[in-house]
Design an enzyme around this catalytic site. Structure first.
Site, PDB file in Angstrom:
ATOM      1  N   ALA A 136      -4.980   1.571   8.190  1.00 44.34           N
ATOM      2  CA  ALA A 136      -6.383   1.973   8.321  1.00 44.34           C
ATOM      3  C   ALA A 136      -6.491   3.326   9.020  1.00 44.34           C
ATOM      4  O   ALA A 136      -7.210   4.226   8.554  1.00 44.34           O
ATOM      5  CB  ALA A 136      -7.158   0.915   9.097  1.00 44.34           C
ATOM      6  N   LYS A 143       0.800  -1.233   0.000  1.00 43.06           N
ATOM      7  CA  LYS A 143       0.000   0.000   0.000  1.00 43.06           C
ATOM      8  C   LYS A 143       0.837   1.290   0.000  1.00 43.06           C
ATOM      9  O   LYS A 143       0.457   2.263  -0.644  1.00 43.06           O
ATOM     10  CB  LYS A 143      -0.948   0.019   1.197  1.00 43.06           C
ATOM     11  CG  LYS A 143      -2.190  -0.840   1.012  1.00 43.06           C
ATOM     12  CD  LYS A 143      -3.144  -0.635   2.179  1.00 43.06           C
ATOM     13  CE  LYS A 143      -4.368  -1.516   2.035  1.00 43.06           C
ATOM     14  NZ  LYS A 143      -5.318  -1.347   3.149  1.00 43.06           N
TER      15      LYS A 143
HETATM   16  P1  NAD Z   1      -1.340  -1.983  10.618  1.00 44.63           P
HETATM   17  O1  NAD Z   1      -0.498  -3.185  10.840  1.00 44.63           O
HETATM   18  O2  NAD Z   1      -1.004  -1.075   9.500  1.00 44.63           O
HETATM   19  O3  NAD Z   1      -1.369  -1.097  11.982  1.00 44.63           O
HETATM   20  C1  NAD Z   1      -1.438  -1.706  13.232  1.00 44.63           C
HETATM   21  C2  NAD Z   1      -1.656  -0.654  14.319  1.00 44.63           C
HETATM   22  O4  NAD Z   1      -1.863  -1.338  15.552  1.00 44.63           O
HETATM   23  C3  NAD Z   1      -0.487   0.290  14.543  1.00 44.63           C
HETATM   24  O5  NAD Z   1      -0.994   1.570  14.841  1.00 44.63           O
HETATM   25  C4  NAD Z   1       0.188  -0.293  15.782  1.00 44.63           C
HETATM   26  O6  NAD Z   1       0.939   0.661  16.505  1.00 44.63           O
HETATM   27  C5  NAD Z   1      -1.017  -0.757  16.561  1.00 44.63           C
HETATM   28  N1  NAD Z   1      -0.710  -1.765  17.565  1.00 44.63           N
HETATM   29  C6  NAD Z   1       0.058  -2.870  17.427  1.00 44.63           C
HETATM   30  N2  NAD Z   1       0.099  -3.536  18.599  1.00 44.63           N
HETATM   31  C7  NAD Z   1      -0.665  -2.843  19.480  1.00 44.63           C
HETATM   32  C8  NAD Z   1      -1.031  -3.029  20.846  1.00 44.63           C
HETATM   33  N3  NAD Z   1      -0.596  -4.079  21.557  1.00 44.63           N
HETATM   34  N4  NAD Z   1      -1.860  -2.117  21.410  1.00 44.63           N
HETATM   35  C9  NAD Z   1      -2.323  -1.066  20.708  1.00 44.63           C
HETATM   36  N5  NAD Z   1      -2.007  -0.830  19.419  1.00 44.63           N
HETATM   37  C10 NAD Z   1      -1.206  -1.723  18.813  1.00 44.63           C
HETATM   38  O7  NAD Z   1      -2.831  -2.525  10.486  1.00 44.63           O
HETATM   39  P2  NAD Z   1      -4.037  -1.882   9.638  1.00 44.63           P
HETATM   40  O8  NAD Z   1      -3.920  -2.343   8.233  1.00 44.63           O
HETATM   41  O9  NAD Z   1      -4.108  -0.433   9.923  1.00 44.63           O
HETATM   42  O10 NAD Z   1      -5.304  -2.652  10.269  1.00 44.63           O
HETATM   43  C11 NAD Z   1      -5.769  -2.339  11.572  1.00 44.63           C
HETATM   44  C12 NAD Z   1      -7.118  -3.012  11.793  1.00 44.63           C
HETATM   45  O11 NAD Z   1      -8.084  -2.441  10.900  1.00 44.63           O
HETATM   46  C13 NAD Z   1      -7.101  -4.507  11.493  1.00 44.63           C
HETATM   47  O12 NAD Z   1      -7.925  -5.145  12.433  1.00 44.63           O
HETATM   48  C14 NAD Z   1      -7.714  -4.604  10.110  1.00 44.63           C
HETATM   49  O13 NAD Z   1      -8.354  -5.841   9.881  1.00 44.63           O
HETATM   50  C15 NAD Z   1      -8.719  -3.469  10.170  1.00 44.63           C
HETATM   51  N6  NAD Z   1      -9.110  -2.920   8.848  1.00 44.63           N
HETATM   52  C16 NAD Z   1     -10.435  -2.879   8.549  1.00 44.63           C
HETATM   53  C17 NAD Z   1     -10.840  -2.336   7.347  1.00 44.63           C
HETATM   54  C18 NAD Z   1     -12.317  -2.292   7.024  1.00 44.63           C
HETATM   55  O14 NAD Z   1     -12.671  -2.061   5.863  1.00 44.63           O
HETATM   56  N7  NAD Z   1     -13.177  -2.457   7.999  1.00 44.63           N
HETATM   57  C19 NAD Z   1      -9.904  -1.823   6.439  1.00 44.63           C
HETATM   58  C20 NAD Z   1      -8.542  -1.866   6.782  1.00 44.63           C
HETATM   59  C21 NAD Z   1      -8.162  -2.424   8.004  1.00 44.63           C
END
Ligand code: NAD
Length: 290
Positions: free
Chosen positions: A137, A73
């Site tokens: 996200a 991405k």
């Molecule tokens: P990512 O890996 O890019 O980001 C992960 C985030 O989680 C970071 O901010 C990190 O610092 C944080 N993190 C990691 N460990 C942590 C902890 N122990 N406590 C608190 N924060 C912590 O992931 P992403 O792609 O941004 O996805 C995040 C969530 O959003 C996932 O569950 C994904 O499935 C969901 N998502 C949903 C949609 C949708 O359309 N509904 C779209 C994209 C992502």
């Protein structure tokens, strides 16, 4: 679906790794067949090192475009010709459209999230939100919220590898939009309490609350919630995370990640085909037996 394929059929690719678990090809192809749209959607396992060649392939083959997911991405932005303001701000692209060899990068995660609020009758424009997360996200949500006119964002993240990214995201948003965004350590409970107290909406966008951390929540202290607060979670499996259940128990209105996921998909289809797909069509496909 096969009956619809002929020499005019256009190709959309999904460029990601791993990708064989994805339901997107099934959902998208069923929709195209149902609506008689002459497109096919195929998943391609593309790791970062193969990405430049894959992008060149979109141009060379005259593909209509592509969806982009992990780990591509952020990386993909440098190979595109035009980036939307949301992609410029968030630094991430999940959708490419090919218009006569010009590749434009979009991010429908953020716009899908904002649309999911609108669809629920929630108007966060001109108001303050607290956002937890700084990954793909969360960055997309922060960028689109700022572009759409959210007045203030308090962004909380653990002090991990994502924290410096949150700081540079905030710098870009503060420089380029009218939104005032500040970054805080999620461990700062006092700041979290204060910012949630005067927020209209709390958005959770980390993976905490989905497998394997299903029982966990980034907030465990119920007294941080107030009944006027709207609480959203990007997670859609489980349907109601521990965070959402806690917020609901305190009288908050809650929304899970399904609506964001459906709207971001509908917006991708609009970008590629020009057609507005009723959200119920996507919902039906989600519920159907794949
Ligand atoms: P990512 O890996 O890019 O980001 C992960 C985030 O989680 C970071 O901010 C990190 O610092 C944080 N993190 C990691 N460990 C942590 C902890 N122990 N406590 C608190 N924060 C912590 O992931 P992403 O792609 O941004 O996805 C995040 C969530 O959003 C996932 O569950 C994904 O499935 C969901 N998502 C949903 C949609 C949708 O359309 N509904 C779209 C994209 C992502």
């Amino acid at each position: 679906m096969k009956d619809n394929i002929d020499a005019h059929t256009l190709l959309i690719g999904l460029l990601a790794y791993p990708i064989r678990h994805s339901l997107a090809p099934t959902i998208q192809n069923r929709l195209y067949a149902k609506l008689n749209i002459p497109y096919v959607y195929l998943a391609f396992e593309v790791k970062a090192d193969a990405l430049p060649a894959a992008i060149q392939g979109i141009r060379a083959l005259g593909m209509r475009g592509a969806a982009v997911s992990m780990p591509n991405k952020q990386l993909v932005c440098q190979y595109l010709d035009v980036l939307t303001p949301a992609v410029e701000l968030s630094g991430a692209c999940n959708t490419i459209a090919n218009d006569g060899g010009i590749l434009t990068g979009y991010n429908t995660d953020g716009s899908g999230y904002m649309q999911s609020l609108k669809a629920a009758g929630i108007d966060v424009i001109g108001k303050k939100m607290t956002l937890i997360g700084a990954g793909g996200a969360a960055s997309a949500i922060a960028a689109q919220a700022a572009l759409d006119g959210v007045k203030e964002i308090a962004l909380f993240n653990p002090n991990d590898d994502f924290y410096p990214k949150a700081e540079s995201l905030a710098k870009r948003i503060n420089q380029n939009t009218n939104c005032n965004i500040n970054v805080f350590d999620l461990a700062d409970n006092k700041a979290l309490r204060a910012h949630i107290a005067d927020s209209y909406l709390l958005a959770h966008a980390t993976g905490i609350g989905m497998k394997p951390d299903e029982k966990q929540s980034v907030i465990t202290d119920a007294s941080l919630f107030h009944p006027d607060l709207i609480v959203t979670d990007c997670i859609y499996v489980p349907n109601k995370t521990t965070l959402l259940a806690l917020a609901e128990s305190q009288g908050c209105y809650i929304i899970n990640g399904i609506s964001m996921m459906l709207w971001q998909g509908a917006q991708q289809i609009k970008i590629w085909t020009g057609q507005d797909i009723p959200i119920t069509y996507l919902q039906q496909d989600l519920n159907s037996d794949h």
